[in-house]
Scaffold this active site. Sequence first.
Site, PDB file in Angstrom:
ATOM      1  CG  ASP A  31     -38.723 -93.681 -18.701  1.00 14.29           C
ATOM      2  OD1 ASP A  31     -38.634 -92.810 -19.585  1.00 14.29           O
ATOM      3  OD2 ASP A  31     -39.744 -93.804 -17.977  1.00 14.29           O
ATOM      4  CG  HIS A  48     -33.673 -90.052 -27.385  1.00 11.73           C
ATOM      5  ND1 HIS A  48     -34.262 -90.716 -26.330  1.00 11.73           N
ATOM      6  CD2 HIS A  48     -34.638 -89.231 -27.894  1.00 11.73           C
ATOM      7  CE1 HIS A  48     -35.531 -90.319 -26.206  1.00 11.73           C
ATOM      8  NE2 HIS A  48     -35.774 -89.408 -27.138  1.00 11.73           N
ATOM      9  CG  LEU A 142     -24.843-110.015 -23.841  1.00 12.41           C
ATOM     10  CD1 LEU A 142     -25.541-110.412 -22.546  1.00 12.41           C
ATOM     11  CD2 LEU A 142     -24.350-108.563 -23.734  1.00 12.41           C
TER      12      LEU A 142
HETATM   13  C1  FPP Z   1     -37.079 -93.206 -22.827  1.00 11.66           C
HETATM   14  O1  FPP Z   1     -36.739 -91.910 -22.434  1.00 11.66           O
HETATM   15  C2  FPP Z   1     -36.229 -93.650 -23.892  1.00 11.66           C
HETATM   16  C3  FPP Z   1     -36.644 -93.950 -25.155  1.00 11.66           C
HETATM   17  C4  FPP Z   1     -38.029 -93.855 -25.599  1.00 11.66           C
HETATM   18  C5  FPP Z   1     -35.698 -94.348 -26.192  1.00 11.66           C
HETATM   19  C6  FPP Z   1     -34.559 -95.179 -25.730  1.00 11.66           C
HETATM   20  C7  FPP Z   1     -33.574 -95.126 -26.781  1.00 11.66           C
HETATM   21  C8  FPP Z   1     -32.251 -95.092 -26.645  1.00 11.66           C
HETATM   22  C9  FPP Z   1     -31.522 -95.223 -25.392  1.00 11.66           C
HETATM   23  C10 FPP Z   1     -31.446 -94.870 -27.853  1.00 11.66           C
HETATM   24  C11 FPP Z   1     -31.639 -95.915 -28.881  1.00 11.66           C
HETATM   25  C12 FPP Z   1     -30.931 -97.157 -28.529  1.00 11.66           C
HETATM   26  C13 FPP Z   1     -30.339 -97.933 -29.434  1.00 11.66           C
HETATM   27  C14 FPP Z   1     -29.588 -99.129 -28.974  1.00 11.66           C
HETATM   28  C15 FPP Z   1     -30.360 -97.650 -30.860  1.00 11.66           C
HETATM   29  P1  FPP Z   1     -37.838 -90.780 -22.572  1.00 11.66           P
HETATM   30  O2  FPP Z   1     -37.638 -90.093 -23.850  1.00 11.66           O
HETATM   31  O3  FPP Z   1     -39.194 -91.391 -22.395  1.00 11.66           O
HETATM   32  O4  FPP Z   1     -37.466 -89.871 -21.378  1.00 11.66           O
HETATM   33  P2  FPP Z   1     -38.473 -88.994 -20.491  1.00 11.66           P
HETATM   34  O5  FPP Z   1     -39.408 -89.944 -19.840  1.00 11.66           O
HETATM   35  O6  FPP Z   1     -37.557 -88.338 -19.539  1.00 11.66           O
HETATM   36  O7  FPP Z   1     -39.143 -88.034 -21.415  1.00 11.66           O
END
Ligand code: FPP
Length: 252
Positions: A31, A48, A142
Site C-alpha cells: 500500500d 505503481h 520460492l
Molecule cells: C496500493 O497503493 C497498491 C495497489 C493497489 C497496487 C499494487 C500494485 C503494484 C505494486 C504493481 C503491480 C504489481 C505486479 C507484480 C504486477 P495505493 O494505490 O492504494 O496507494 P495509496 O493508498 O497511497 O493511494
Amino acid sequence: MKRKRRITAEQIAQRIVKKGKLPRHVAIIMDGNGRWAEKRGLPRAIGHKEGVTAVKRVVRAAARIELPYLTIFAFSRENWKRPRSEVSALMKLLEVTVRREIGELHENNVRLITTGRIDELSPRRKSALEEGVRQTAGNTGLVLNLVFNYSGRDDILRAVKRLVEEAATGRADADGIDEERFDASLMTADLPEPDLIVRTSGEMRISNFFLWQAAYAELYFTSTLWPDFEAKHLYEAIEEYQRRERRFGSVG
Ligand code: FPP
C-alpha cells in the site's frame, strides 16, 4: 562524536536465518504507491511502476533467506472502483511485468502462482499470467503467489456455494464439513496459511484480503510506503515476527 554504524540488510538476513523459526509464508498488502507518487507531484501510475521495483527487491530478499512462500496482494476486486485510467495502467503493468520478469524468475527457480478471479481479466492479461504460471510450474524454490482480482469475502462465499452444491448432489454432507474441508474449498487450498501479514503505508486494516486464512497470522504494520520498501524492511518485519509468541489460543 561516535557515529552509529548502519546495519545492512545482509546482516539482518544472516541474523534472522541464524535465529531460525522463520515464517513459512509471508503475505504483503502493498500500500502507498499513490501517496508516494502524489508526494512527488507525479501521476499515481508512476507510484505503481515504482511499486514493481519494490516487488523485485522483496522477491530477491525472500529468496535470499529461502522463504518458502511469498504472497503479494496486487489488485483487489474493489480496486475496479478506481478511475478507469488507473485500473488500465495497473492491468497493463501486470501484463508487462509478468512477461518481462518471468525469465528471471524462472532462472532463479521461483514458481509463480496466482490467487484471485483471473478468469475475469481480459484474455491478454489472463494469458500472460497463465503462461508465467505454466513456465515456472516445475520450479522448486520460492513460491511467489500473485494475488490479483481477489477479495476475501468473495473467496469465502464461493467456497460456501461450492460446498452447498456438493451437499445438494450428495458429494458432501453437512457433518463432514470441517475446517479442513472448508480450507480445501478456498482459492488458497494449495497454500499454507500465512504466518505473517505485512501492510505498508501506515494503514492498519486487512481490507478484504485473506479473511479466513488470517485467523492466526501475526500482523505487522509499517508506515513505509510500498515503493520505499526494501529488503531490510522485510527482514525487520520477520525479526519482529521471531520475537512474538504464537499461542494459537493456548497458553505460553
Ligand atoms: C496500493 O497503493 C497498491 C495497489 C493497489 C497496487 C499494487 C500494485 C503494484 C505494486 C504493481 C503491480 C504489481 C505486479 C507484480 C504486477 P495505493 O494505490 O492504494 O496507494 P495509496 O493508498 O497511497 O493511494
